[in-house]
Scaffold this active site. Structure first.
Site, PDB file in Angstrom:
ATOM      1  N   THR A  87       0.840  -1.200   0.000  1.00 31.10           N
ATOM      2  CA  THR A  87       0.000   0.000   0.000  1.00 31.10           C
ATOM      3  C   THR A  87       0.867   1.239   0.000  1.00 31.10           C
ATOM      4  O   THR A  87       2.015   1.212   0.487  1.00 31.10           O
ATOM      5  CB  THR A  87      -0.920   0.028   1.238  1.00 31.10           C
ATOM      6  N   ASN A 136      -0.912   3.914   1.152  1.00 32.49           N
ATOM      7  CA  ASN A 136      -1.765   4.642   2.103  1.00 32.49           C
ATOM      8  C   ASN A 136      -1.137   4.508   3.503  1.00 32.49           C
ATOM      9  O   ASN A 136      -1.220   3.462   4.130  1.00 32.49           O
ATOM     10  CB  ASN A 136      -3.181   4.046   2.061  1.00 32.49           C
ATOM     11  N   ASP A 183      -7.273  -4.271   0.438  1.00 35.18           N
ATOM     12  CA  ASP A 183      -8.222  -3.476  -0.340  1.00 35.18           C
ATOM     13  C   ASP A 183      -9.478  -3.335   0.505  1.00 35.18           C
ATOM     14  O   ASP A 183     -10.002  -4.324   1.028  1.00 35.18           O
ATOM     15  CB  ASP A 183      -8.543  -4.108  -1.692  1.00 35.18           C
ATOM     16  N   GLY A 205      -9.986   8.883   6.068  1.00 31.93           N
ATOM     17  CA  GLY A 205     -11.070   8.526   5.148  1.00 31.93           C
ATOM     18  C   GLY A 205     -12.450   8.875   5.707  1.00 31.93           C
ATOM     19  O   GLY A 205     -12.704  10.005   6.153  1.00 31.93           O
ATOM     20  N   LYS A 245     -10.926   1.702  17.594  1.00 32.78           N
ATOM     21  CA  LYS A 245     -11.146   1.361  16.177  1.00 32.78           C
ATOM     22  C   LYS A 245     -10.462   0.040  15.833  1.00 32.78           C
ATOM     23  O   LYS A 245     -11.083  -0.871  15.267  1.00 32.78           O
ATOM     24  CB  LYS A 245     -10.631   2.484  15.257  1.00 32.78           C
ATOM     25  N   HIS A 275     -12.869  -3.463  10.476  1.00 31.04           N
ATOM     26  CA  HIS A 275     -12.721  -4.379   9.348  1.00 31.04           C
ATOM     27  C   HIS A 275     -11.262  -4.793   9.182  1.00 31.04           C
ATOM     28  O   HIS A 275     -10.940  -5.951   8.984  1.00 31.04           O
ATOM     29  CB  HIS A 275     -13.252  -3.693   8.089  1.00 31.04           C
ATOM     30  N   ARG A 276     -10.353  -3.800   9.303  1.00 29.82           N
ATOM     31  CA  ARG A 276      -8.923  -4.085   9.123  1.00 29.82           C
ATOM     32  C   ARG A 276      -8.404  -4.936  10.278  1.00 29.82           C
ATOM     33  O   ARG A 276      -7.641  -5.889  10.072  1.00 29.82           O
ATOM     34  CB  ARG A 276      -8.173  -2.740   9.033  1.00 29.82           C
TER      35      ARG A 276
HETATM   36  P1  ITT Z   1      -3.673   1.483  -1.556  1.00 28.26           P
HETATM   37  O1  ITT Z   1      -4.458   1.021  -2.771  1.00 28.26           O
HETATM   38  O2  ITT Z   1      -2.310   2.028  -1.897  1.00 28.26           O
HETATM   39  O3  ITT Z   1      -3.639   0.445  -0.481  1.00 28.26           O
HETATM   40  P2  ITT Z   1      -5.971   3.247  -1.128  1.00 28.26           P
HETATM   41  O4  ITT Z   1      -6.289   4.246  -0.061  1.00 28.26           O
HETATM   42  O5  ITT Z   1      -6.190   3.669  -2.558  1.00 28.26           O
HETATM   43  O6  ITT Z   1      -4.450   2.752  -0.900  1.00 28.26           O
HETATM   44  P3  ITT Z   1      -8.102   1.294  -1.413  1.00 28.26           P
HETATM   45  O7  ITT Z   1      -8.079   1.270  -2.906  1.00 28.26           O
HETATM   46  O8  ITT Z   1      -8.238   0.005  -0.671  1.00 28.26           O
HETATM   47  O9  ITT Z   1      -6.754   1.930  -0.831  1.00 28.26           O
HETATM   48  O10 ITT Z   1      -9.240   2.306  -0.961  1.00 28.26           O
HETATM   49  C1  ITT Z   1      -9.554   2.393   0.371  1.00 28.26           C
HETATM   50  C2  ITT Z   1     -10.461   3.592   0.623  1.00 28.26           C
HETATM   51  O11 ITT Z   1     -11.566   3.158   1.427  1.00 28.26           O
HETATM   52  C3  ITT Z   1      -9.724   4.637   1.447  1.00 28.26           C
HETATM   53  O12 ITT Z   1      -9.067   5.582   0.618  1.00 28.26           O
HETATM   54  C4  ITT Z   1     -10.853   5.225   2.267  1.00 28.26           C
HETATM   55  O13 ITT Z   1     -11.568   6.159   1.472  1.00 28.26           O
HETATM   56  C5  ITT Z   1     -11.761   4.030   2.515  1.00 28.26           C
HETATM   57  N1  ITT Z   1     -11.377   3.319   3.749  1.00 28.26           N
HETATM   58  C6  ITT Z   1     -10.814   2.082   3.841  1.00 28.26           C
HETATM   59  N2  ITT Z   1     -10.554   1.761   5.115  1.00 28.26           N
HETATM   60  C7  ITT Z   1     -10.972   2.815   5.861  1.00 28.26           C
HETATM   61  C8  ITT Z   1     -10.959   3.096   7.227  1.00 28.26           C
HETATM   62  O14 ITT Z   1     -10.434   2.239   8.106  1.00 28.26           O
HETATM   63  N3  ITT Z   1     -11.460   4.251   7.637  1.00 28.26           N
HETATM   64  C9  ITT Z   1     -11.976   5.131   6.782  1.00 28.26           C
HETATM   65  N4  ITT Z   1     -12.005   4.979   5.450  1.00 28.26           N
HETATM   66  C10 ITT Z   1     -11.500   3.808   4.983  1.00 28.26           C
END
Ligand code: ITT
Length: 198
Positions: free
Chosen positions: A12, A14, A73, A155, A177, A182-183
């Site tokens: 990731t 992120n 994801d 997010g 949290k 979920h994570r």
């Molecule tokens: P990578 O693909 O590099 O891992 P990304 O942020 O683009 O990073 P995703 O495609 O999995 O990852 O999109 C995840 C999105 O879902 C994230 O940007 C948030 O908008 C939302 N999200 C996921 N987990 C979250 C959380 O724990 N809290 C709040 N929003 C979350």
């Protein structure tokens, strides 16, 4: 003699995801992510499911870095929006990774709706040398609030209250949290699998 912690590379860019994963398992693994390997390719998330996208990321990154790679994801599914934003959670507001725009779109789409039920979903894939080893999934049920609350998390956290709580994930703080997210739920299965399978 001290042994180094096993390396676990998270597929990731992120930093919030990496931070949460590190808070949960950083004492047992040396957690790195794609930002620690500057030459890694960008991965096109062309899948239509969390599992497809998590698989794409895990395979692509594990071809390039040593050891076991873990991808994540994830996203938000809102019942009144027929499961949106779903796999498009990170670009829902029109700009990839812009959480303020994503939250503004979500609030606009939810205006006047009484069914506020929603869940976060996370799919994790373990891979090594371009091959998938296993996959796992975690969800947390909750509801979409009428306005953003709190400054923690990332997010959609300011707009999401987990079931049984009157406060948003952003207000509840990292420890709460992580204990129910979920994570956190997906990661608990990952670490159990790694312990059982070496
Ligand atoms: P990578 O693909 O590099 O891992 P990304 O942020 O683009 O990073 P995703 O495609 O999995 O990852 O999109 C995840 C999105 O879902 C994230 O940007 C948030 O908008 C939302 N999200 C996921 N987990 C979250 C959380 O724990 N809290 C709040 N929003 C979350």
């Amino acid at each position: 003699m001290l042994f180094p912690l096993p390396l676990l590379v998270i597929a990731t860019r992120n930093s919030h995801k990496t931070q949460e994963i590190r808070e949960m398992i950083g004492a047992r693994y040396q957690v790195r992510d794609a930002t620690d390997f500057p030459d890694l390719p960008a991965v096109d998330e062309t899948g239509t499911t969390f599992l497809e996208n998590a698989t794409l990321k895990a395979i692509a990154i594990s071809r390039e870095v040593p050891g076991i790679v873990l991808s994540d994801d994830s996203g938000l599914e809102v019942d009144a929006l027929h499961g949106a934003p779903g796999v498009w959670s990170s670009s829902f507001g029109g700009e990839e990774g812009n959480h303020a725009k994503n939250n503004a779109r979500l609030l606009a789409d939810m205006a006047g709706r009484t069914d506020r039920a929603a869940r976060f979903r996370c799919t994790m894939v373990l891979a090594k040398e371009g091959e998938v080893i296993a996959h796992f999934s975690g969800t947390v049920e909750g509801r979409i609030l009428d306005e953003p609350y709190g400054a923690g998390g990332f997010g959609y956290d300011p707009l999401f209250a987990p079931a049984g709580h009157d406060h948003s994930f952003a207000e509840l703080g990292a420890e709460v949290k992580n204990s129910m997210s979920h994570r956190g739920r997906a990661l608990a299965q990952v670490t159990q699998w790694l312990e059982e399978n070496g």
